[in-house]
Scaffold this motif. Structure first.
Motif, PDB file in Angstrom:
ATOM      1  N   PHE A 255      24.299 109.885 -82.293  1.00 37.07           N
ATOM      2  CA  PHE A 255      25.466 109.659 -81.423  1.00 37.07           C
ATOM      3  C   PHE A 255      26.685 110.322 -82.052  1.00 37.07           C
ATOM      4  CE2 PHE A 255      25.613 105.983 -84.311  1.00 37.07           C
ATOM      5  CZ  PHE A 255      26.947 105.994 -84.706  1.00 37.07           C
ATOM      6  N   SER A 256      27.732 110.487 -81.272  1.00 41.24           N
ATOM      7  CA  SER A 256      28.987 111.056 -81.774  1.00 41.24           C
ATOM      8  C   SER A 256      30.105 110.070 -81.498  1.00 41.24           C
ATOM      9  CB  SER A 256      29.298 112.381 -81.075  1.00 41.24           C
ATOM     10  OG  SER A 256      28.253 113.292 -81.294  1.00 41.24           O
ATOM     11  N   TYR A 257      30.975 109.958 -82.479  1.00 46.14           N
ATOM     12  CA  TYR A 257      32.064 108.988 -82.393  1.00 46.14           C
ATOM     13  C   TYR A 257      33.344 109.724 -82.754  1.00 46.14           C
ATOM     14  CZ  TYR A 257      34.893 104.974 -83.957  1.00 46.14           C
ATOM     15  OH  TYR A 257      35.892 104.066 -84.151  1.00 46.14           O
ATOM     16  N   TYR A 258      34.224 109.866 -81.783  1.00 44.93           N
ATOM     17  CA  TYR A 258      35.467 110.602 -81.979  1.00 44.93           C
ATOM     18  C   TYR A 258      36.598 109.596 -82.122  1.00 44.93           C
ATOM     19  CZ  TYR A 258      32.604 114.419 -80.231  1.00 44.93           C
ATOM     20  OH  TYR A 258      31.602 115.338 -80.066  1.00 44.93           O
ATOM     21  N   SER A 259      37.345 109.682 -83.214  1.00 47.13           N
ATOM     22  CA  SER A 259      38.440 108.722 -83.369  1.00 47.13           C
ATOM     23  C   SER A 259      39.574 109.359 -84.153  1.00 47.13           C
ATOM     24  CB  SER A 259      37.948 107.454 -84.072  1.00 47.13           C
ATOM     25  OG  SER A 259      37.691 107.727 -85.418  1.00 47.13           O
ATOM     26  N   THR A 260      40.748 108.823 -83.922  1.00 48.17           N
ATOM     27  CA  THR A 260      41.916 109.341 -84.637  1.00 48.17           C
ATOM     28  C   THR A 260      42.063 108.673 -85.995  1.00 48.17           C
ATOM     29  OG1 THR A 260      43.215 107.747 -83.372  1.00 48.17           O
ATOM     30  CG2 THR A 260      43.275 110.037 -82.624  1.00 48.17           C
ATOM     31  N   GLY A 277      24.243 108.721 -86.590  1.00 50.16           N
ATOM     32  CA  GLY A 277      25.382 109.168 -85.791  1.00 50.16           C
ATOM     33  C   GLY A 277      26.374 109.863 -86.682  1.00 50.16           C
ATOM     34  N   GLU A 278      27.424 110.396 -86.077  1.00 41.70           N
ATOM     35  CA  GLU A 278      28.437 111.036 -86.905  1.00 41.70           C
ATOM     36  C   GLU A 278      29.809 110.817 -86.298  1.00 41.70           C
ATOM     37  OE1 GLU A 278      27.453 115.126 -86.976  1.00 41.70           O
ATOM     38  OE2 GLU A 278      28.318 115.519 -85.008  1.00 41.70           O
ATOM     39  N   ALA A 409      15.619 106.163 -76.090  1.00 44.50           N
ATOM     40  CA  ALA A 409      16.774 106.462 -75.238  1.00 44.50           C
ATOM     41  C   ALA A 409      17.961 105.552 -75.524  1.00 44.50           C
ATOM     42  CB  ALA A 409      16.365 106.339 -73.778  1.00 44.50           C
ATOM     43  N   GLU A 410      17.683 104.334 -75.984  1.00 45.95           N
ATOM     44  CA  GLU A 410      18.763 103.381 -76.214  1.00 45.95           C
ATOM     45  C   GLU A 410      19.264 103.554 -77.648  1.00 45.95           C
ATOM     46  OE1 GLU A 410      15.630 102.694 -75.595  1.00 45.95           O
ATOM     47  OE2 GLU A 410      15.485 101.879 -73.560  1.00 45.95           O
ATOM     48  N   ASP A 411      20.578 103.637 -77.789  1.00 47.65           N
ATOM     49  CA  ASP A 411      21.153 104.005 -79.077  1.00 47.65           C
ATOM     50  C   ASP A 411      21.300 102.781 -79.984  1.00 47.65           C
ATOM     51  OD1 ASP A 411      22.357 105.240 -81.154  1.00 47.65           O
ATOM     52  OD2 ASP A 411      24.252 105.643 -80.119  1.00 47.65           O
ATOM     53  N   THR A 412      20.196 102.426 -80.617  1.00 49.84           N
ATOM     54  CA  THR A 412      20.231 101.261 -81.514  1.00 49.84           C
ATOM     55  C   THR A 412      21.128 101.527 -82.725  1.00 49.84           C
ATOM     56  OG1 THR A 412      18.233 102.109 -82.566  1.00 49.84           O
ATOM     57  CG2 THR A 412      17.940 100.446 -80.867  1.00 49.84           C
ATOM     58  N   ASN A 416      24.007  99.247 -84.398  1.00 47.40           N
ATOM     59  CA  ASN A 416      23.897  98.911 -85.818  1.00 47.40           C
ATOM     60  C   ASN A 416      25.169  99.285 -86.568  1.00 47.40           C
ATOM     61  OD1 ASN A 416      21.560  97.584 -86.349  1.00 47.40           O
ATOM     62  ND2 ASN A 416      20.408  99.360 -87.032  1.00 47.40           N
ATOM     63  N   ALA A 417      25.723 100.457 -86.205  1.00 55.12           N
ATOM     64  CA  ALA A 417      26.921 100.940 -86.890  1.00 55.12           C
ATOM     65  C   ALA A 417      28.185 100.298 -86.330  1.00 55.12           C
ATOM     66  CB  ALA A 417      27.014 102.458 -86.746  1.00 55.12           C
TER      67      ALA A 417
END
Lengths: 722, 314
Positions: A255-260, A277-278, A409-412, A416-417
């Protein structure tokens, strides 16, 4: 005009005053009137309408001739089947067998909810047909159990023992079911590397699925999302692959997580929770945030890094934003997923890789936070083969719209994160199950004769991630979550019951046999056992001086290590001649296995509770040509225990037991006797020798129902159907 | 055999009767539509046509240094692009996409499940249903684009269907009389330097016909004096391809669309129409009746190529 000495003006000019009004009709009226036109030229009123009329004609043409062809050829096809003595349908007990797989459905919960009257459709099946617990494989894992279901063989014959195996040369963990390698032959021209062959996609599961055998007898099968079917194999039928289909980056879900803000700052997830994820740290310029999606590595550029697809988010309000990506403008609302968004990664030379993903706006103020699901293979334009035939995946994409294609398909990992909350994860599960159900009912409609199999993953994922709500003293239970999350498991069972009810309605005839099964059950995962720590404490594993805490066994001193753990199921010996730096003489291996097994069986937790019930010697419980590929020892944990997260990735710690505080709070990689699956059938079903039915029995049973003899290599024995 | 012949003949007769009945019904329906539309559209076209003609003259002036085929190609490609964009914004793209996907899915179902005859027939039915939906969703953009497309085709027809007369070339000028003046036999044609009158007027069939020979090059105005009225008709004499108007008509808006470059004949006059027999343009790329095919192919091709650029579904 004929009485004049002059030739006809009108005919010379290509027009007739008498037909003038008729031509005018054609200018205005639509297709019906076009038929009446004497000069069709003026019927053309633009490319859109032109294509509409053109493609309609072409479509009608093809559809008509396809139907005519099917009608005409059908008797011949039937005759050919007869001539080839493949009249298996003639000997079949049923015209159709339907298998609905509910991954991970737990018998104790099924029985509890049945007793409470919450599962009326399961109750109907039980009453009119069969309900039994279904013995599963050792280890009790989705890929292992489903591989046994589809081959009818023990893991020693199908080569799937875990999600992960290890590279014997490097000891690095790798996927056990498939390998994807770039094309072998390429042509380098300047900065481009032109592939001259296809990527090497190799399935590592061995053995023949029983639907291949049915196909050899002329019986059609429709297989929807069966695990361990990637890459898809050719057979007489259609198949959509599932577990182990990678995301577009080739991983099992990133997954991708965009944050400021930084990872771990404020209320955002902590950096140590990161797996699968990253995070991309983004800058806000006024109300605009610009970044990019990360795609697969550019294999056609010699210096190619990951492909990128830029996007822009414009914050328009406290909980609102507008996303612009790949020429699309999509409204974002905080806490609401977008529909599947198609994105394109351009590699150059006109090569495009297409994917789909969903966006979830998590926060706009004071920090900006955006979650993006793993970018999945676009089923409309698959970058890798995910179905047989290739058009089957695009068929569903056309019929139902974009759908999740990734194996998991489900982003476990997202939950978790703690990038996702419970509700956001639950949404993914329900959405994936709904997509699956739509496919399943289409398959039921299309497959009136033959085999129809569909596996629904939701129960497994929801058990894994919401088990903590069943046990308020679970280390991962923090009291958070709304009502829908607290009741997620029970409501999932009710949803599955409704699915069974709808399936029964579709199978309400004497010619259809319906099986509803789960591959294994589920139990609590409260404490993780660091097997590498145990091996170290007992002198089987030695770390380098600075080796503690290093992942992927990088800290292990192989010259003094006799056994190690990586993966979810067991322990490998560091065997000479097999492992690159092996030190255990193969002649000593049986004794060493026996010794470790004896010491580890009955392992107690700090409070005296039994953590490990028993340890299986793989060489004794498996038979077949691939048993040497299995972990040497398969660990049968007690309820509440499982291999620790650290041991699974080969990261030795100094803590043998550790609380599991992750949302992933339920699991089934325990003693298989503790987590059998379920077996429902709309007919009476029993094992011939009164033993409990085993998941391996289903393949020979179904073959028998179609009048096909099970091959002798199958380990399962046919169940009796009355 | 006799019975079969009888059956075939009667079936043929019935089909012909049905066809004629359909045509009559359409004609009657059209008369009704025409009755309603004429008072509305005719004044609108009277304003639009001179504007379009001026615009088209300007565009063709820019294209005039280019070969004729290239000019036609440029217009076709540009038209394809513009109509594509117009189509995107005037159509329900989502619904069109859904119908298209249904068609494709059911075509694939025919291939995937060819042994299940039930699937074959159900898919057939769904394809028909989706095609009907597709046609329905095409209706709005089609109606919106109808008028600009007709105006464009009218202007293009005036430039590619017929060529001007060459100096010295012989042709016929035909004047159709209004029904109330069908018995008139006398009229004077003042051709000026445009043409030399060789014969006529010859009456017959409600028409008066002159045979003339083209005179000096240029865009001239012929004048016909008849029953106290004067009717004008443009005549173009040139060696190159120029805009020509083969016929000038009166009374109906449909005539304004087909022959947009000249104003309508005055209503209630003695003349119904006046036509010049221009020679057809001879070319397989842009000649009479071929230009529309070239335009069709090129505009469709450009739309098809630009479709992914503008993300349009049709």
């Amino acid at each position: 005009m004929n009485d004049t000495p002059f030739p006809s003006l009108s005919s010379a000019c290509g027009q007739s005053t008498a037909t003038r009004p008729r031509r005018a009709y054609a200018l205005v009226l639509l297709p019906a009137v076009l038929l009446l036109m004497t000069e069709p030229a003026y019927a053309y009123i633009g490319p859109g309408a032109g294509f509409a009329v053109g493609t309609t004609v072409v479509t009608l043409f093809f559809a008509f001739f396809a139907a005519l062809g099917a009608l005409f050829l059908w008797p011949f096809r039937w005759a050919i089947r007869v001539l080839r003595r493949r009249r298996a349908h003639g000997r079949a007990s049923f015209k159709r067998v339907v298998v609905l797989g509910l991954d991970g459905l737990e018998p104790t919960l099924v029985e509890r909810y049945l007793a409470e009257g919450k599962l009326p459709n399961f109750a109907r099946l039980k009453q009119s047909g069969t309900y039994q617990r279904l013995a599963t494989t050792a280890p009790a894992m989705t890929p292992v159990a489903w591989a046994t279901f589809l081959t009818g063989c023990n893991p020693g014959k199908h080569n799937i023992f875990d999600f992960l195996t290890r590279d014997k040369r490097t000891y690095l963990p790798e996927l056990s079911s498939a390998q994807i390698r770039p094309p072998r032959k390429t042509l380098n021209i300047g900065k481009w590397r032109i592939p001259l062959s296809k990527p090497d996609i190799r399935g590592l599961r061995k053995g023949k699925p029983f639907w291949n055998i049915l196909g050899e007898h002329g019986i059609f099968s429709n297989i929807i999302r069966m695990p361990i079917t990637f890459p898809p194999e050719k057979f007489r039928g259609v198949l959509l692959s599932a577990m182990c289909v990678p995301d577009l980056r080739g991983s099992q879900g990133t997954f991708s997580y965009y944050s400021t803000n930084d990872w771990g700052a404020g209320d955002s997830p902590r950096v140590e929770d990161y797996t699968g994820g990253e995070q991309v740290r983004v800058q806000r310029e006024g109300n605009v945030i610009r970044s990019h999606l990360v795609g697969p590595v550019n294999t056609i550029a010699t210096n190619g890094g990951p492909l990128r697809c830029p996007f822009e988010v414009r914050v328009t309000g406290a909980d609102q934003a507008v996303l612009k990506v790949d020429g699309q403008s999509i409204k974002l609302t905080r806490g609401e997923y977008t529909p599947w968004v198609r994105v394109t990664f351009k590699a150059g030379l006109g090569v495009k890789v297409r994917g789909i993903c969903e966006f979830l706006l998590l926060e706009t103020e004071p920090e900006f936070r955006l979650y993006v699901t793993p970018i999945q293979i676009d089923p409309g334009h698959p970058a890798l083969p995910i179905s047989h035939p290739k058009v089957y995946a695009p068929y569903f994409a056309r019929l139902l719209g974009p759908y999740a294609t990734m194996g998991l398909a489900e982003d476990t990992w997202g939950l978790n994160a703690r990038v996702l909350d419970d509700a956001a994860f639950l949404h993914q599960c329900v959405e994936a199950d709904d997509e699956r159900a739509d496919m399943f009912f289409d398959a039921l409609e299309k497959t009136r004769h033959g085999l129809c199999v569909c596996v629904v993953d939701g129960p497994d994922r929801i058990h894994h991630m919401f088990w903590r709500y069943l046990e308020p003293d679970h280390p991962a239970y923090h009291g958070q979550g709304g009502r829908e999350c607290r009741n997620a498991i029970e409501e999932m069972y009710v949803r599955m019951d409704e699915l069974v009810g709808d399936t029964l309605a579709e199978c309400d005839d004497d010619d259809t046999l319906l099986l509803v099964i789960s591959d294994h059950g589920c139990t609590s995962f409260r404490r993780g056992v660091d097997l590498n720590c145990w091996l170290e404490q007992n002198g089987y594993l030695r770390l380098k001086p600075d080796g503690r805490g290093q992942k992927y066994l990088a800290g292990v001193d192989w010259s003094q290590t006799r056994a190690y753990c990586v993966g979810l199921t067991g322990i490998w010996l560091n065997l000479r001649g097999r492992e690159a730096q092996g030190i255990v003489d193969p002649a000593d291996a049986p004794a060493l296995r026996e010794e470790i097994s004896r010491k580890l069986s009955g392992l107690k937790d700090n409070d005296g509770a039994t953590a490990i019930n028993r340890v299986f010697d793989a060489h004794k419980i498996y038979n077949g040509p691939y048993k040497s590929e299995a972990p040497d020892l398969i660990v049968g944990y007690n309820r509440g225990y499982r291999v620790s997260w650290e041991a699974a990735i080969g990261q030795p710690t100094d803590e043998l037991f550790r609380d599991n505080t992750k949302a992933w709070s339920g699991d089934h990689i325990v003693d298989p006797a503790l987590v059998p699956g379920v077996l429902f059938c709309n007919r009476k079903l029993a094992a011939q020798d009164d033993r409990a039915p085993h998941i391996a029995d289903l393949a020979p049973t179904i073959l028998g129902l179609f009048g096909v003899e099970a091959p002798p290599h199958m380990d399962g024995r046919p169940l009796t159907v009355s | 055999m006799h019975a079969l012949n009888w059956l075939l003949i009667n079936l043929g007769n019935a089909a012909q009767w049905l066809w004629e009945a359909l045509k009559s019904a359409c004609a009657a329906a059209w008369d009704g539509v025409d009755f309603v539309l004429n008072p509305v559209l005719s004044p609108v076209l009277a304003v639009l046509n001179p504007l379009c003609t001026a615009l088209a003259d300007g565009a063709y002036f820019v294209l005039s240094p280019l070969p004729v085929w290239l000019g036609l190609a440029i217009i076709s490609v540009l038209t394809g692009a513009v109509m594509l964009i117009a189509f995107r914004y005037t159509s329900n793209q989502k619904a069109i996409g859904r119908a298209r996907d249904d068609i494709t899915a059911n075509l694939l179902a025919l291939k995937l499940f060819k042994d299940e005859l039930g699937v074959t027939f159900r898919s057939q039915g769904r394809i028909m249903g989706a095609l009907l939906r597709l046609q329905w969703h095409m209706l709005r953009p089609l109606l919106i684009m109808l008028l600009p497309m007709l105006l464009l085709l009218g202007q293009m027809g005036a430039r590619y269907q017929w060529r001007p007369l060459r100096p010295g070339e012989q042709t016929l000028i035909s004047l159709r009389l209004a029904p109330a003046h069908a018995s008139l036999v006398d009229a004077q044609l003042d051709s000026g330097p445009a043409a030399i009158i060789e014969a006529g007027p010859v009456p017959g069939g409600g028409e008066l016909v002159w045979r003339v020979r083209a005179g000096e090059p240029g865009r001239h105005m012929l004048r016909v004096n008849i029953a106290g009225a004067t009717v004008e008709k443009e005549l173009v004499v040139a060696d190159t391809l120029k805009r020509v108007s083969a016929e000038r008509l009166g009374s109906r808006w449909t005539s304004q669309i087909l022959h947009p470059t000249e104003p309508l004949l005055p209503a209630g006059g003695p003349v119904d129409s006046i036509a010049i027999q221009y020679p057809a343009v001879q070319s397989y790329l842009y000649g009479a009746n071929w230009w529309i095919l070239s335009f069709f192919v090129l505009s469709m091709a450009s739309a098809l190529l630009l479709k992914p650029v503008f993300k349009v579904r049709f």
